[in-house]
Each structure stands twice: as structure tokens, then as C-alpha cells.
Design a protein around this motif. Structure first.
Motif, mmCIF file in Angstrom:
data_model
loop_
_atom_site.group_PDB
_atom_site.id
_atom_site.type_symbol
_atom_site.label_atom_id
_atom_site.label_comp_id
_atom_site.label_asym_id
_atom_site.label_seq_id
_atom_site.Cartn_x
_atom_site.Cartn_y
_atom_site.Cartn_z
ATOM 1 N N SER A 159 -19.146 -1.942 4.599
ATOM 2 C CA SER A 159 -18.100 -1.802 5.618
ATOM 3 C C SER A 159 -16.722 -2.074 5.035
ATOM 4 O O SER A 159 -15.760 -1.345 5.302
ATOM 5 C CB SER A 159 -18.375 -2.769 6.781
ATOM 6 N N LEU A 160 -16.614 -3.129 4.242
ATOM 7 C CA LEU A 160 -15.318 -3.464 3.647
ATOM 8 C C LEU A 160 -14.905 -2.403 2.617
ATOM 9 O O LEU A 160 -13.719 -2.070 2.499
ATOM 10 C CB LEU A 160 -15.374 -4.854 3.007
ATOM 11 N N ALA A 161 -15.887 -1.856 1.901
ATOM 12 C CA ALA A 161 -15.571 -0.791 0.935
ATOM 13 C C ALA A 161 -15.052 0.440 1.666
ATOM 14 O O ALA A 161 -14.108 1.104 1.196
ATOM 15 C CB ALA A 161 -16.817 -0.448 0.114
ATOM 16 N N ASN A 162 -15.630 0.753 2.808
ATOM 17 C CA ASN A 162 -15.143 1.897 3.594
ATOM 18 C C ASN A 162 -13.719 1.669 4.071
ATOM 19 O O ASN A 162 -12.885 2.574 4.045
ATOM 20 C CB ASN A 162 -16.054 2.131 4.811
ATOM 21 N N LEU A 163 -13.434 0.455 4.531
ATOM 22 C CA LEU A 163 -12.069 0.163 4.965
ATOM 23 C C LEU A 163 -11.103 0.291 3.789
ATOM 24 O O LEU A 163 -10.013 0.853 3.920
ATOM 25 C CB LEU A 163 -11.989 -1.243 5.571
ATOM 26 N N ARG A 164 -11.508 -0.220 2.636
ATOM 27 C CA ARG A 164 -10.638 -0.147 1.457
ATOM 28 C C ARG A 164 -10.322 1.307 1.117
ATOM 29 O O ARG A 164 -9.201 1.654 0.750
ATOM 30 C CB ARG A 164 -11.313 -0.821 0.264
ATOM 31 N N THR A 165 -11.318 2.174 1.280
ATOM 32 C CA THR A 165 -11.139 3.585 0.938
ATOM 33 C C THR A 165 -10.213 4.300 1.918
ATOM 34 O O THR A 165 -9.406 5.151 1.519
ATOM 35 C CB THR A 165 -12.512 4.301 0.915
ATOM 36 N N HIS A 166 -10.320 3.950 3.185
ATOM 37 C CA HIS A 166 -9.671 4.772 4.209
ATOM 38 C C HIS A 166 -8.388 4.185 4.786
ATOM 39 O O HIS A 166 -7.589 4.914 5.378
ATOM 40 C CB HIS A 166 -10.667 5.048 5.344
ATOM 41 N N LEU A 167 -8.167 2.874 4.687
ATOM 42 C CA LEU A 167 -6.984 2.297 5.330
ATOM 43 C C LEU A 167 -5.764 2.390 4.415
ATOM 44 O O LEU A 167 -5.859 2.074 3.221
ATOM 45 C CB LEU A 167 -7.224 0.816 5.651
ATOM 46 N N PRO A 168 -4.622 2.777 4.965
ATOM 47 C CA PRO A 168 -3.380 2.653 4.181
ATOM 48 C C PRO A 168 -3.164 1.187 3.810
ATOM 49 O O PRO A 168 -3.472 0.291 4.596
ATOM 50 C CB PRO A 168 -2.307 3.136 5.158
ATOM 51 N N LYS A 169 -2.625 0.962 2.620
ATOM 52 C CA LYS A 169 -2.457 -0.423 2.163
ATOM 53 C C LYS A 169 -1.475 -1.203 3.030
ATOM 54 O O LYS A 169 -1.513 -2.430 3.080
ATOM 55 C CB LYS A 169 -2.004 -0.438 0.699
ATOM 56 N N SER A 170 -0.612 -0.501 3.727
ATOM 57 C CA SER A 170 0.360 -1.183 4.578
ATOM 58 C C SER A 170 -0.231 -1.635 5.910
ATOM 59 O O SER A 170 0.443 -2.313 6.688
ATOM 60 C CB SER A 170 1.547 -0.256 4.845
ATOM 61 N N THR A 171 -1.477 -1.287 6.178
ATOM 62 C CA THR A 171 -2.097 -1.661 7.451
ATOM 63 C C THR A 171 -2.081 -3.173 7.629
ATOM 64 O O THR A 171 -2.406 -3.928 6.704
ATOM 65 C CB THR A 171 -3.560 -1.164 7.495
ATOM 66 N N LEU A 172 -1.693 -3.615 8.816
ATOM 67 C CA LEU A 172 -1.649 -5.047 9.096
ATOM 68 C C LEU A 172 -3.014 -5.517 9.586
ATOM 69 O O LEU A 172 -3.560 -4.963 10.552
ATOM 70 C CB LEU A 172 -0.583 -5.331 10.163
ATOM 71 N N VAL A 173 -3.554 -6.519 8.918
ATOM 72 C CA VAL A 173 -4.866 -7.066 9.276
ATOM 73 C C VAL A 173 -4.684 -8.196 10.280
ATOM 74 O O VAL A 173 -3.989 -9.185 10.012
ATOM 75 C CB VAL A 173 -5.599 -7.592 8.020
ATOM 76 N N LEU A 174 -5.319 -8.047 11.446
ATOM 77 C CA LEU A 174 -5.226 -9.034 12.519
ATOM 78 C C LEU A 174 -6.642 -9.533 12.815
ATOM 79 O O LEU A 174 -7.422 -8.848 13.478
ATOM 80 C CB LEU A 174 -4.598 -8.388 13.762
ATOM 81 N N PRO A 175 -6.995 -10.706 12.320
ATOM 82 C CA PRO A 175 -8.395 -11.167 12.389
ATOM 83 C C PRO A 175 -8.735 -11.813 13.732
ATOM 84 O O PRO A 175 -7.871 -12.042 14.573
ATOM 85 C CB PRO A 175 -8.449 -12.191 11.258
ATOM 86 N N GLY A 176 -10.032 -12.146 13.876
ATOM 87 C CA GLY A 176 -10.525 -12.733 15.118
ATOM 88 C C GLY A 176 -10.449 -14.245 15.166
ATOM 89 O O GLY A 176 -10.744 -14.838 16.214
#
Ligand SMILES: [Fe+2]
Length: 228
Positions: free
Chosen positions: A173-190
Motif C-alpha cells: 500500500s505504501l509503495a503504491n502511494l509512493r508511486t502515485h502521489l505527487p511529492k508535494s501532497t500533504l500527509v494528514l494522519p489519524g
């Protein structure tokens, strides 16, 4: 807090964050800029605080989105249903873990890639990210903010040793996010488990130890190491 920078001001969806409860949960309100619905992600711990904010915004709550089924992310659902009629958005793979929930008839079951329309062009894209639980999902908002639930924390990630956890799945799942998300995406955790409450994906690729591990076996061993 409210995201009020220039980009957010032009976006169709504002996000607000509340830190609630004894486990430092982050609960997010999704507020369409134009009149539309009002959604809450992972309502838990302090229903009066959520109701008070909805009243301040002058909108009824219309939607709940759960990043996953764990109680610390949903123990406010019943309280909100006492006041509002709500659609509850959950990944289909969480179904088996919610069999005893009193509100199953209100659930809209989603698959990865589904888009939740909140009106006025405001959308939330549901990304299936199994690993912490089978039906964990991350929620992509305005294409530049991602609510990661317990899939990814700032400088950490969700545990995988609870029932339904799968460290190998979380690695993918994390590898998929790394592949598809722009690096500027802001991560907002739970949860507020990191040194700061939010960070860019690019920063996380530098400082998050779980994003340094590029081999499945290394990730699984590290994630499942004995808890100290
Ligand atoms: Fe969790």
C-alpha cells in the motif's frame, strides 16, 4: 485548525482538524466551499465538540467517512446519528469487522478508487490501503491532501499485529502511494504521533523510517519487530 492558505481558499473543499480523546486522534471535518454537505472523518471521543463545530459552520453533518473500523476512529458514530441522518462511507473489506455495529444499514460500502461527491465540485477519492486493517483507506482531498488514518503517521505507520493486520499488504500500500502521489501532497494522519501534526510526502520520504525500506522482507521484519 483550518487550512486557509491561498491554494486552500481556491479549493472546493476546506479541511479542519480537531485533536480529540486520550489517544491523540485527529478527527477531520470536510467542509465544501460552496454550500453542500458537511462530512467528518473518523468521528470519535468527543461528539459535543463535533456538534458544536457543525453548529458554528451552520451546516448539518451529512456524511461520515471511516479510514478503518477500529473503535478509536468511530466511537462517535452513534452519538452523531442521534442528531443527524448520515451516510457512512467504509471500504467493503471492513465489513466482517463491523458485523455488530448498530448502524450497518446506513453504510455505503466502497471499493478502492471510488469518489465521494460532497457538492460544489468537492470530492474525496477513496484509496484502498490494506495492511493496518484489511479495509483501511486513505482519502485524497483536493488532489493535494491525503488523510492517511492509521496507514501512515508522521515518521511512523500503523501497527500490523492486530487482528486482520498484514505487514506485507501495508508495504504494498505504501509503495503504491509512493508511486502515485505527487511529492508535494500533504500527509494528514489519524493520530498526533509524530514531531509535527502534518508533513509533505516528500518530507516523509526523508524522515519516515518505514518509507526508507524498499524490500518487502525488510519492511515486514521492521514493522513486526518486538515492541519495546
Ligand atoms: Fe487503528
Amino acid at each position: 485548525m483550518t487550512y486557509s492558505n491561498e491554494a486552500a481558499a481556491q479549493a472546493p473543499l476546506h479541511l479542519e482538524r480537531l485533536q480529540l480523546g486520550p489517544m491523540a486522534n485527529f478527527v477531520y471535518l470536510l467542509v465544501p466551499t460552496q454550500r453542500g454537505r458537511l462530512a467528518v472523518v473518523d468521528p470519535a471521543w468527543d461528539v459535543p465538540a463535533l456538534l458544536a463545530r457543525a453548529d458554528e459552520l451552520g451546516r448539518p453533518l451529512t456524511d461520515i467517512v471511516l479510514t478503518h473500523h477500529h473503535a478509536d476512529h468511530r466511537n462517535g458514530v452513534e452519538g452523531l446519528l442521534e442528531r443527524f441522518s448520515l451516510r457512512i462511507h467504509v471500504q467493503r473489506a471492513e465489513k466482517q469487522w463491523l458485523r455488530d455495529a448498530a448502524w450497518l444499514s446506513e453504510v455505503v460500502w466502497h471499493d478502492g478508487g471510488d469518489v465521494i461527491e460532497l457538492g460544489g465540485g468537492a470530492t474525496v477519492t477513496c484509496l484502498a490501503t490494506p495492511g493496518h486493517t484489511p479495509g483501511s483507506q486513505c482519502l485524497l482531498c483536493n488532489d493535494n491532501k491525503i488523510l492517511t488514518g492509521d496507514t501512515l503517521f508522521i515518521d511512523g505507520c500503523g501497527r500490523c499485529d492486530l487482528p486482520g493486520g498484514d505487514a506485507g499488504a501495508l508495504f504494498k500500500s505504501l509503495a503504491n502511494l509512493r508511486t502515485h502521489l505527487p511529492k508535494s501532497t500533504l500527509v494528514l494522519p489519524g493520530h498526533d504521533y509524530g514531531p509535527v501534526p502534518e508533513a509533505s510526502w516528500e518530507q516523509q520520504e526523508i524522515s519516515n523510517p518505514y518509507l526508507q525500506l524498499r524490500a518487502d522482507r525488510d519492511f515486514v521484519d521492521y514493522r513486526l519487530r518486538p515492541r519495546s
